[in-house]
Motif scaffolding. Structure first.
Motif, PDB file in Angstrom:
ATOM      1  N   TYR A   1       0.829  -1.202   0.000  1.00  0.00           N
ATOM      2  CA  TYR A   1       0.000   0.000   0.000  1.00  0.00           C
ATOM      3  C   TYR A   1       0.867   1.258   0.000  1.00  0.00           C
ATOM      4  O   TYR A   1       0.620   2.192  -0.768  1.00  0.00           O
ATOM      5  N   LEU A   2       1.869   1.290   0.863  1.00  0.00           N
ATOM      6  CA  LEU A   2       2.749   2.461   0.930  1.00  0.00           C
ATOM      7  C   LEU A   2       3.470   2.678  -0.393  1.00  0.00           C
ATOM      8  O   LEU A   2       3.645   3.822  -0.847  1.00  0.00           O
ATOM      9  N   LYS A   3       3.861   1.590  -1.036  1.00  0.00           N
ATOM     10  CA  LYS A   3       4.529   1.686  -2.338  1.00  0.00           C
ATOM     11  C   LYS A   3       3.568   2.190  -3.409  1.00  0.00           C
ATOM     12  O   LYS A   3       3.919   3.048  -4.229  1.00  0.00           O
ATOM     13  N   GLU A   4       2.339   1.670  -3.400  1.00  0.00           N
ATOM     14  CA  GLU A   4       1.338   2.076  -4.381  1.00  0.00           C
ATOM     15  C   GLU A   4       0.913   3.521  -4.165  1.00  0.00           C
ATOM     16  O   GLU A   4       0.721   4.274  -5.126  1.00  0.00           O
ATOM     17  N   ARG A   5       0.776   3.916  -2.923  1.00  0.00           N
ATOM     18  CA  ARG A   5       0.337   5.274  -2.612  1.00  0.00           C
ATOM     19  C   ARG A   5       1.366   6.310  -3.065  1.00  0.00           C
ATOM     20  O   ARG A   5       1.020   7.446  -3.385  1.00  0.00           O
TER      21      ARG A   5
END
Length: 495
Positions: free
Chosen positions: A49-53
């Protein structure tokens, strides 16, 4: 296979494997491995999620949409933001801890673990759903196993408690369904197609009259499972009769569906209704906060003390959501996480104490710190976290809630906030009272001198719950930033 659907598929696969288990040992190992895999998936989701965000500005990520029933435009639509990801992580940790704490379940262990995992499927599905109908289905899947888990494996007046819990939550579900259908039939008021999709409905202009009518129904439908006063009475009885792991999931995970549903559905989709009705529910939430804390002082049964403490702390979640500002909302989400870990930890410790002493009455206990120092020390730490000591998750949550509440300059909100703040003192009273009576002083019963030592699986379950409490308290910014970023759509819609 998409990353979110695995949260449904892996538990289902675990249930299938459990059906073929032949003995207690196999059931334990399968349940543990399945829950461990779910925790691994949740941790991986946080990093993904942090990477996608970092490269995406979408409200929800990892979305997937498949038509389920075209005539009513019902879809299997899923996606997550930072709030959902945090609650999925909470669920996976509590489920795995519950499996470890249930290691000594000898009565129908296969059926027990299956029921436990069915409950977790409902919770996982609820947190990832973007379609109101699908969300409601998962809501029901999460609630129904509670009747079996309490009615079969519980203690005391278990049949009464299971039935009371089921009837109260089913009644709330009926009210919720009316609210959801009201939202659905007004989602095309501007000429669009009727939809259950939360993101699509948020773009529609639901008439003010419809919002006034369906907001209280939707709010109450969700808030009952979040122990909204005066509909909270199912919770203490359910906790008292439930087996330890079920109490952990009940308070640690299941009750979080209430605040999440209020925020994601009622307030996000019916913002004008939220503004008009908020004052009534603020009064009820403040009463719940203070009433729950005072009720905890009067109890002598450890489970009832923790149950009424839950009513009080979850009242703070609803109170913070109704403040309609970013800081309080951030506090509400962190409070949901903090309460989930703390309450699950308390119930785990209470179960361990009861298993060894065969009593939950604090007046029959005493001097336990001398005979079971590990359990007693962790209980003190959990108590300090519960009363909001700096360095623990409870402090981070309550600071955000009360600072956010004081941002409103109206006299009504200020008085409500002051009343809510008093719960800090009241919580300290019942926590320190229990610690003083149960853990300190001489050992009251000589048989307690021969209590069993803490096992490896009990320690694992305890540490799983303790680490996030300290982690959020010491380094809160990573979780706070993830939540604050996900609040932007709500701010645009409500503020």
């Amino acid at each position: 296979m998409d990353i979110l659907s695995l949260f449904i598929i892996v538990p289902v696969a675990t249930i299938v494997a459990l059906l073929f288990s032949k003995n207690l040992r196999q059931a334990r190992i399968i349940a543990m491995l399945g829950s461990l895999l779910q925790l691994g998936m949740a941790i991986n989701l946080v990093f993904a999620y942090l990477k996608e965000r970092a490269v995406s500005d979408d409200i929800m990520v990892f979305t997937k949409d498949v038509v389920w029933f075209q005539p009513f435009n019902i879809h299997y639509s899923i996606g997550v933001d930072g709030i959902s990801v945090a609650l999925l992580l909470l669920t996976s940790i509590v489920v795995l801890a519950g499996v470890f704490i249930s290691w000594k379940i000898f009565d129908l262990p296969k059926e027990f673990f299956i029921s436990l995992i069915v409950l977790s499927i409902g919770v996982y599905g609820f947190f990832i759903s973007l379609d109101l109908f699908t969300m409601f289905v998962f809501f029901e899947v999460a609630v129904i196993p509670m009747y079996l888990l309490i009615g079969i494996w519980g203690s005391g007046p278990r049949e009464f408690s299971a039935m009371k819990l089921t009837l109260m939550l089913m009644g709330a579900s009926a009210v919720l369904l009316i609210g959801i259908l009201g939202i659905y039939f007004n989602s095309g008021a501007d000429g669009g197609v009727l939809s259950f999709n939360i993101l699509e409905i948020a773009k529609a202009n639901i008439p003010i009259e419809a919002q006034r009518l369906f907001f209280p129904l939707t709010f109450v439908g969700f808030a009952v499972i979040g122990a909204l006063f005066p509909f909270h009475t199912w919770s203490p009885d359910g906790h008292a009769s439930a087996p330890t792991a079920v109490s952990m999931l009940h308070a640690g995970v299941l009750m979080k569906l209430g605040g999440y549903g209020v925020f994601r559905v009622a307030m996000y989709l019916l913002p004008e209704g939220a503004k008009e009705w908020s004052w009534i529910f603020i009064i009820l939430s403040v009463i719940g906060v203070v009433y729950g804390a005072f009720s905890a002082i009067k109890q002598t049964d450890l489970k009832y003390i923790n149950a009424y403490s839950s009513v009080s702390h979850l009242g703070l979640v609803l109170f913070a959501l109704l403040m309609l500002n970013k800081t309080a909302w951030n506090g509400a989400i962190i409070q949901s996480l903090s309460h989930g870990f703390m309450t699950a930890l308390f119930f785990a410790l209470i179960g361990m104490i009861y298993e060894r002493t065969h009593t939950r009455n604090i007046t029959e206990l005493g001097g336990l710190l001398k005979v079971i120092p590990f359990i007693s020390t962790i209980y003190v730490i959990a108590g300090l976290a519960s009363l909001g000591l700096p360095g623990f998750s409870g402090f981070v949550a309550e600071m955000n809630i009360f600072v956010g509440a004081f941002q409103d300059e109206s006299l009504f909100i200020r008085i409500a906030t002051i009343l809510s703040v008093t719960v800090i003192v009241i919580t300290a009273v019942y926590i320190l009272r229990v610690v003083g009576i149960m853990l300190m002083g001489p050992v009251r019963n000589e048989s307690f001198l021969k209590l069993n030592k803490v096992t490896w699986f009990e320690k694992l379950g305890i540490l799983l719950l303790l680490l996030p409490i300290v982690g959020i308290g010491v380094a809160p910014l990573w979780i706070s930033d993830m939540i604050l970023e996900s609040l932007q759509p709500f701010i645009q819609g409500l503020l």
